[in-house]
Design a protein around this motif. Sequence first.
Motif, PDB file in Angstrom:
ATOM      1  N   PHE A  88     -22.317 -92.191 -67.817  1.00  0.00           N
ATOM      2  CA  PHE A  88     -21.031 -91.514 -67.801  1.00  0.00           C
ATOM      3  C   PHE A  88     -20.138 -91.996 -68.942  1.00  0.00           C
ATOM      4  N   TRP A  89     -20.088 -93.311 -69.169  1.00  0.00           N
ATOM      5  CA  TRP A  89     -19.216 -93.842 -70.232  1.00  0.00           C
ATOM      6  C   TRP A  89     -19.661 -93.372 -71.612  1.00  0.00           C
ATOM      7  N   ARG A  90     -20.915 -93.031 -71.777  1.00  0.00           N
ATOM      8  CA  ARG A  90     -21.444 -92.607 -73.081  1.00  0.00           C
ATOM      9  C   ARG A  90     -21.400 -91.093 -73.280  1.00  0.00           C
ATOM     10  N   THR A  91     -20.929 -90.349 -72.283  1.00  0.00           N
ATOM     11  CA  THR A  91     -20.917 -88.894 -72.342  1.00  0.00           C
ATOM     12  C   THR A  91     -19.474 -88.409 -72.449  1.00  0.00           C
ATOM     13  N   SER A  92     -19.219 -87.462 -73.345  1.00  0.00           N
ATOM     14  CA  SER A  92     -17.858 -86.922 -73.434  1.00  0.00           C
ATOM     15  C   SER A  92     -17.645 -85.899 -72.321  1.00  0.00           C
ATOM     16  N   HIS A  93     -16.413 -85.837 -71.829  1.00  0.00           N
ATOM     17  CA  HIS A  93     -16.047 -84.946 -70.742  1.00  0.00           C
ATOM     18  C   HIS A  93     -14.792 -84.182 -71.134  1.00  0.00           C
ATOM     19  N   HIS A  94     -14.786 -82.880 -70.870  1.00  0.00           N
ATOM     20  CA  HIS A  94     -13.668 -82.061 -71.337  1.00  0.00           C
ATOM     21  C   HIS A  94     -12.364 -82.389 -70.617  1.00  0.00           C
ATOM     22  N   ASP A  95     -12.397 -82.975 -69.426  1.00  0.00           N
ATOM     23  CA  ASP A  95     -11.160 -83.287 -68.705  1.00  0.00           C
ATOM     24  C   ASP A  95     -10.633 -84.692 -69.004  1.00  0.00           C
ATOM     25  N   MET A  96     -11.394 -85.466 -69.730  1.00  0.00           N
ATOM     26  CA  MET A  96     -10.997 -86.857 -69.994  1.00  0.00           C
ATOM     27  C   MET A  96     -10.806 -87.081 -71.482  1.00  0.00           C
ATOM     28  N   PRO A  97      -9.918 -88.017 -71.819  1.00  0.00           N
ATOM     29  CA  PRO A  97      -9.815 -88.381 -73.235  1.00  0.00           C
ATOM     30  C   PRO A  97     -11.105 -89.047 -73.691  1.00  0.00           C
ATOM     31  N   ASN A  98     -11.442 -88.876 -74.941  1.00  0.00           N
ATOM     32  CA  ASN A  98     -12.641 -89.524 -75.478  1.00  0.00           C
ATOM     33  C   ASN A  98     -12.301 -90.970 -75.821  1.00  0.00           C
ATOM     34  N   LEU A  99     -12.625 -91.844 -74.905  1.00  0.00           N
ATOM     35  CA  LEU A  99     -12.398 -93.263 -75.126  1.00  0.00           C
ATOM     36  C   LEU A  99     -13.625 -93.865 -75.778  1.00  0.00           C
ATOM     37  N   VAL A 100     -13.408 -94.744 -76.721  1.00  0.00           N
ATOM     38  CA  VAL A 100     -14.509 -95.496 -77.301  1.00  0.00           C
ATOM     39  C   VAL A 100     -14.556 -96.809 -76.531  1.00  0.00           C
ATOM     40  N   ILE A 101     -15.576 -96.945 -75.717  1.00  0.00           N
ATOM     41  CA  ILE A 101     -15.693 -98.103 -74.831  1.00  0.00           C
ATOM     42  C   ILE A 101     -16.871 -98.950 -75.289  1.00  0.00           C
ATOM     43  N   ALA A 102     -16.590-100.199 -75.581  1.00  0.00           N
ATOM     44  CA  ALA A 102     -17.643-101.139 -75.968  1.00  0.00           C
ATOM     45  C   ALA A 102     -18.555-101.384 -74.770  1.00  0.00           C
ATOM     46  N   PRO A 103     -19.816-101.731 -75.011  1.00  0.00           N
ATOM     47  CA  PRO A 103     -20.749-101.953 -73.901  1.00  0.00           C
ATOM     48  C   PRO A 103     -20.260-102.979 -72.876  1.00  0.00           C
ATOM     49  N   ASP A 104     -19.646-104.066 -73.319  1.00  0.00           N
ATOM     50  CA  ASP A 104     -19.157-105.063 -72.350  1.00  0.00           C
ATOM     51  C   ASP A 104     -17.979-104.528 -71.545  1.00  0.00           C
ATOM     52  N   GLN A 105     -17.157-103.661 -72.158  1.00  0.00           N
ATOM     53  CA  GLN A 105     -16.059-103.045 -71.423  1.00  0.00           C
ATOM     54  C   GLN A 105     -16.591-102.033 -70.405  1.00  0.00           C
ATOM     55  N   ALA A 106     -17.602-101.277 -70.795  1.00  0.00           N
ATOM     56  CA  ALA A 106     -18.226-100.321 -69.870  1.00  0.00           C
ATOM     57  C   ALA A 106     -18.844-101.056 -68.684  1.00  0.00           C
ATOM     58  N   ASP A 107     -19.489-102.183 -68.954  1.00  0.00           N
ATOM     59  CA  ASP A 107     -20.069-102.982 -67.870  1.00  0.00           C
ATOM     60  C   ASP A 107     -18.984-103.502 -66.931  1.00  0.00           C
ATOM     61  N   ALA A 108     -17.865-103.950 -67.500  1.00  0.00           N
ATOM     62  CA  ALA A 108     -16.768-104.477 -66.679  1.00  0.00           C
ATOM     63  C   ALA A 108     -16.153-103.368 -65.822  1.00  0.00           C
ATOM     64  N   LEU A 109     -15.915-102.202 -66.409  1.00  0.00           N
ATOM     65  CA  LEU A 109     -15.383-101.076 -65.628  1.00  0.00           C
ATOM     66  C   LEU A 109     -16.356-100.673 -64.525  1.00  0.00           C
ATOM     67  N   SER A 110     -17.629-100.638 -64.844  1.00  0.00           N
ATOM     68  CA  SER A 110     -18.651-100.286 -63.847  1.00  0.00           C
ATOM     69  C   SER A 110     -18.676-101.297 -62.711  1.00  0.00           C
ATOM     70  N   GLU A 111     -18.635-102.591 -63.044  1.00  0.00           N
ATOM     71  CA  GLU A 111     -18.627-103.635 -62.024  1.00  0.00           C
ATOM     72  C   GLU A 111     -17.404-103.480 -61.115  1.00  0.00           C
ATOM     73  N   TYR A 112     -16.252-103.171 -61.714  1.00  0.00           N
ATOM     74  CA  TYR A 112     -15.050-102.993 -60.895  1.00  0.00           C
ATOM     75  C   TYR A 112     -15.205-101.808 -59.956  1.00  0.00           C
ATOM     76  N   ILE A 113     -15.655-100.681 -60.483  1.00  0.00           N
ATOM     77  CA  ILE A 113     -15.811 -99.494 -59.640  1.00  0.00           C
ATOM     78  C   ILE A 113     -16.815 -99.753 -58.524  1.00  0.00           C
ATOM     79  N   LEU A 114     -17.943-100.368 -58.859  1.00  0.00           N
ATOM     80  CA  LEU A 114     -18.964-100.647 -57.843  1.00  0.00           C
ATOM     81  C   LEU A 114     -18.478-101.657 -56.803  1.00  0.00           C
ATOM     82  N   SER A 115     -17.536-102.525 -57.184  1.00  0.00           N
ATOM     83  CA  SER A 115     -17.005-103.496 -56.217  1.00  0.00           C
ATOM     84  C   SER A 115     -16.163-102.820 -55.139  1.00  0.00           C
ATOM     85  N   LEU A 116     -15.740-101.566 -55.390  1.00  0.00           N
ATOM     86  CA  LEU A 116     -14.926-100.829 -54.430  1.00  0.00           C
ATOM     87  C   LEU A 116     -15.769-100.090 -53.390  1.00  0.00           C
TER      88      LEU A 116
END
Length: 119
Positions: A88-116
């Motif tokens: 998901f972090w590597r795919t552009s989406h028409h409803d979301m801004p195109n963020l450039v997310i570094a791999p470690d940032q993507a991992d951190a966001l994923s870990e946070y979401i999965l912790s919920l």
Amino acid sequence: MSRSIRIYVGLAILIALSILFLFSVVHTAAGASRPSLRKVSEGHRLAQAWCQPCHAIEPGMSGFFDLAPSFQAVADRNGTTALSLKVFWRTSHHDMPNLVIAPDQADALSEYILSLKSS
């Protein structure tokens, strides 16, 4: 102790260690490993900075978040895994801004979401 008893004991220990190793590999491959507290807190910080304008990033948040699904809802979806979030972090989406997310940032966001994820 006779030689045959030592062989049986050695084989029993070897089998037990093999089963423990196999269980830990399967457990980790299923994505059930414990998230890093540091990554979860970094992911929360990034979510506050980047995602909070559109998403409810914490459970029970209410307000102006009707534009996008809550992070709790994303975490509770059947198909949400670390791999699906990485894609998901590597795919552009028409409803979301195109963020450039570094791999470690993507991992951190994923870990946070999965912790919920609700049990």
